[in-house]
Design a protein around this motif. Structure first.
Motif, PDB file in Angstrom:
ATOM      1  N   ILE A  22      33.676  14.567 -21.350  1.00 54.89           N
ATOM      2  CA  ILE A  22      33.784  15.961 -21.443  1.00 54.89           C
ATOM      3  C   ILE A  22      32.440  16.924 -21.442  1.00 54.89           C
ATOM      4  N   ILE A  23      32.163  17.431 -20.452  1.00 50.20           N
ATOM      5  CA  ILE A  23      30.748  18.171 -20.587  1.00 50.20           C
ATOM      6  C   ILE A  23      31.102  19.492 -20.462  1.00 50.20           C
ATOM      7  N   ASP A  24      30.354  20.280 -20.815  1.00 47.89           N
ATOM      8  CA  ASP A  24      30.489  21.880 -20.499  1.00 47.89           C
ATOM      9  C   ASP A  24      30.502  22.410 -19.133  1.00 47.89           C
ATOM     10  N   ILE A  25      30.942  23.319 -18.652  1.00 45.05           N
ATOM     11  CA  ILE A  25      31.011  23.972 -17.440  1.00 45.05           C
ATOM     12  C   ILE A  25      29.560  24.291 -16.953  1.00 45.05           C
ATOM     13  N   LYS A  32      27.086  11.423 -14.141  1.00 43.27           N
ATOM     14  CA  LYS A  32      28.377  11.250 -15.054  1.00 43.27           C
ATOM     15  C   LYS A  32      29.253  10.203 -14.244  1.00 43.27           C
ATOM     16  N   PRO A  33      29.995   9.614 -15.252  1.00 43.23           N
ATOM     17  CA  PRO A  33      30.910   8.603 -14.466  1.00 43.23           C
ATOM     18  C   PRO A  33      32.241   9.169 -13.953  1.00 43.23           C
ATOM     19  N   ALA A  34      32.671   8.596 -12.975  1.00 44.46           N
ATOM     20  CA  ALA A  34      34.022   9.006 -12.199  1.00 44.46           C
ATOM     21  C   ALA A  34      35.062   9.389 -13.449  1.00 44.46           C
ATOM     22  N   GLY A  35      35.691  10.502 -12.984  1.00 43.83           N
ATOM     23  CA  GLY A  35      36.918  11.084 -14.021  1.00 43.83           C
ATOM     24  C   GLY A  35      36.265  11.922 -15.066  1.00 43.83           C
ATOM     25  N   TYR A  36      34.931  12.455 -15.251  1.00 41.89           N
ATOM     26  CA  TYR A  36      34.476  13.170 -16.141  1.00 41.89           C
ATOM     27  C   TYR A  36      35.398  14.606 -15.910  1.00 41.89           C
ATOM     28  N   TYR A  37      34.956  15.406 -17.207  1.00 42.58           N
ATOM     29  CA  TYR A  37      35.732  16.631 -17.029  1.00 42.58           C
ATOM     30  C   TYR A  37      34.652  17.813 -17.454  1.00 42.58           C
ATOM     31  N   GLN A  38      34.662  18.746 -16.396  1.00 44.17           N
ATOM     32  CA  GLN A  38      33.582  19.972 -16.758  1.00 44.17           C
ATOM     33  C   GLN A  38      34.667  20.970 -17.532  1.00 44.17           C
ATOM     34  N   LYS A  39      34.462  21.046 -18.682  1.00 40.97           N
ATOM     35  CA  LYS A  39      35.263  21.862 -19.308  1.00 40.97           C
ATOM     36  C   LYS A  39      34.580  23.156 -19.604  1.00 40.97           C
ATOM     37  N   ASP A  40      35.461  24.369 -19.594  1.00 37.82           N
ATOM     38  CA  ASP A  40      34.884  25.606 -19.973  1.00 37.82           C
ATOM     39  C   ASP A  40      35.282  25.891 -21.658  1.00 37.82           C
ATOM     40  N   THR A  41      34.552  25.290 -22.051  1.00 35.40           N
ATOM     41  CA  THR A  41      34.361  25.021 -23.877  1.00 35.40           C
ATOM     42  C   THR A  41      34.110  26.425 -24.266  1.00 35.40           C
ATOM     43  N   ASN A  42      33.401  27.189 -23.625  1.00 33.19           N
ATOM     44  CA  ASN A  42      33.285  28.662 -24.469  1.00 33.19           C
ATOM     45  C   ASN A  42      33.923  29.647 -23.876  1.00 33.19           C
ATOM     46  N   ASN A  43      34.928  29.314 -23.121  1.00 31.51           N
ATOM     47  CA  ASN A  43      35.870  30.441 -22.385  1.00 31.51           C
ATOM     48  C   ASN A  43      35.177  31.275 -21.733  1.00 31.51           C
ATOM     49  N   LEU A  44      34.249  31.053 -20.829  1.00 31.96           N
ATOM     50  CA  LEU A  44      33.288  32.005 -20.326  1.00 31.96           C
ATOM     51  C   LEU A  44      34.155  32.460 -19.100  1.00 31.96           C
ATOM     52  N   LEU A  45      35.363  31.743 -18.361  1.00 28.29           N
ATOM     53  CA  LEU A  45      36.019  32.122 -17.034  1.00 28.29           C
ATOM     54  C   LEU A  45      37.081  33.366 -17.733  1.00 28.29           C
ATOM     55  N   LYS A 111      41.869  24.944  -1.425  1.00 28.80           N
ATOM     56  CA  LYS A 111      42.973  25.742  -0.622  1.00 28.80           C
ATOM     57  C   LYS A 111      43.170  26.954  -1.049  1.00 28.80           C
ATOM     58  N   HIS A 112      42.511  27.460  -2.002  1.00 35.84           N
ATOM     59  CA  HIS A 112      42.827  28.865  -2.351  1.00 35.84           C
ATOM     60  C   HIS A 112      41.545  29.782  -1.803  1.00 35.84           C
ATOM     61  N   ASN A 113      42.035  30.938  -1.576  1.00 39.38           N
ATOM     62  CA  ASN A 113      41.038  31.685  -0.780  1.00 39.38           C
ATOM     63  C   ASN A 113      39.901  32.233  -1.478  1.00 39.38           C
ATOM     64  N   ILE A 114      39.956  32.220  -3.037  1.00 42.06           N
ATOM     65  CA  ILE A 114      39.131  32.525  -3.837  1.00 42.06           C
ATOM     66  C   ILE A 114      38.836  31.425  -4.853  1.00 42.06           C
ATOM     67  N   ALA A 115      37.875  30.853  -4.909  1.00 47.79           N
ATOM     68  CA  ALA A 115      37.843  29.642  -5.738  1.00 47.79           C
ATOM     69  C   ALA A 115      36.305  29.258  -6.373  1.00 47.79           C
ATOM     70  N   GLY A 116      36.116  28.919  -7.663  1.00 44.39           N
ATOM     71  CA  GLY A 116      34.830  28.616  -8.140  1.00 44.39           C
ATOM     72  C   GLY A 116      34.719  28.417  -9.636  1.00 44.39           C
ATOM     73  N   LYS A 117      33.459  28.218 -10.151  1.00 47.27           N
ATOM     74  CA  LYS A 117      33.180  28.451 -11.761  1.00 47.27           C
ATOM     75  C   LYS A 117      31.713  28.412 -11.858  1.00 47.27           C
ATOM     76  N   ARG A 118      30.945  28.787 -10.838  1.00 53.11           N
ATOM     77  CA  ARG A 118      29.789  28.529 -11.205  1.00 53.11           C
ATOM     78  C   ARG A 118      29.000  29.868 -12.020  1.00 53.11           C
ATOM     79  N   ILE A 119      28.451  29.776 -12.912  1.00 47.34           N
ATOM     80  CA  ILE A 119      28.182  30.543 -14.088  1.00 47.34           C
ATOM     81  C   ILE A 119      26.556  30.942 -13.502  1.00 47.34           C
ATOM     82  N   LEU A 120      26.263  32.285 -13.598  1.00 46.91           N
ATOM     83  CA  LEU A 120      25.067  32.545 -13.261  1.00 46.91           C
ATOM     84  C   LEU A 120      24.163  33.482 -14.369  1.00 46.91           C
ATOM     85  N   TRP A 121      23.123  33.231 -14.625  1.00 48.74           N
ATOM     86  CA  TRP A 121      22.037  33.614 -15.584  1.00 48.74           C
ATOM     87  C   TRP A 121      21.641  34.846 -14.872  1.00 48.74           C
TER      88      TRP A 121
END
Length: 201
Positions: A22-25, A32-45, A111-121
């Motif tokens: 598990i890595i932070d978003i 990273k190995p296949a199957g890793y999970y990019q998690k929103d650990t700090n609830n930024l989303l 498939k969704h018309n809005i999608a993503g998770k890139r955090i901007l500084w």
């Protein structure tokens, strides 16, 4: 037989190890190995979820955003924001994809018309923000215009204006139109572009 059993144990432990990474978003997944999970650990989303509306004269643009947990993306998993929208002009509904919001696709990002998770500084070249707080985080997603079948960057900043929660947004970097020679040129990008403010409902 002993070697076969040992090989089996190694393969199983490697599989479970790759499943448990598990890595932070905000951390890149390169290497990273296949199957890793990019998690929103700090609830930024989380704060971006909700319904927002932008009106400008006879134009109205409404979006609904929702966080989705551990979605499959290629060979790994991510927490992402998905969304859909409604666009109205002169009282005529041009596009309405809101009914797609609760459809569970095998690939939510595609498939969704809005999608993503890139955090901007603050110092990102995509959208400078000198007025942002030093540690403020903004969000970049992809939005698809279903009329022109073109996509663009949809950048968002949460803030408060006159006591009202809003997102300041920027839609830019529209993809090029592609069509075959001898066929009609596809329509222009339909949705609002540039910078504008959407009020949280």
């Amino acid at each position: 037989m002993k070697n076969t059993f040992l090989l089996f144990i190694i393969l199983i432990s490697t599989f479970f190890k790759s499943q448990s990474v598990i890595i932070d978003i905000e951390e890149p997944g390169f290497g990273k190995p296949a199957g890793y999970y990019q998690k929103d650990t700090n609830n930024l989303l989380d704060p971006f979820q909700g319904t927002y509306i932008y009106t400008n004269g006879n134009k109205s643009f409404k979006i609904v955003l929702k966080k989705m947990i551990k979605q499959p993306v290629g060979s790994h998993y991510e927490d992402i924001v998905i969304g859909e929208y409604q666009y109205t002009e002169n009282g005529v509904e041009k596009i309405n994809t809101l009914s797609n919001l609760n459809i569970v696709y095998s690939d939510q990002f595609l498939k969704h018309n809005i999608a993503g998770k890139r955090i901007l500084w603050n110092n990102t070249r995509l959208w400078k923000c000198p007025q942002c707080n030093p540690n403020e985080k903004r969000l970049a997603v992809r939005i698809i215009d279903t009329i022109s079948d073109r996509y663009a960057d949809f950048l968002m900043r949460r803030t408060v204006v006159n006591g009202q929660q809003v997102i300041q947004t920027k839609i830019n970097n529209i993809s090029a139109a592609i069509w075959e020679e001898g066929t009609p040129e596809p329509p222009a990008f339909t949705l609002p572009t540039g910078e504008f403010t959407m009020i949280k409902q």
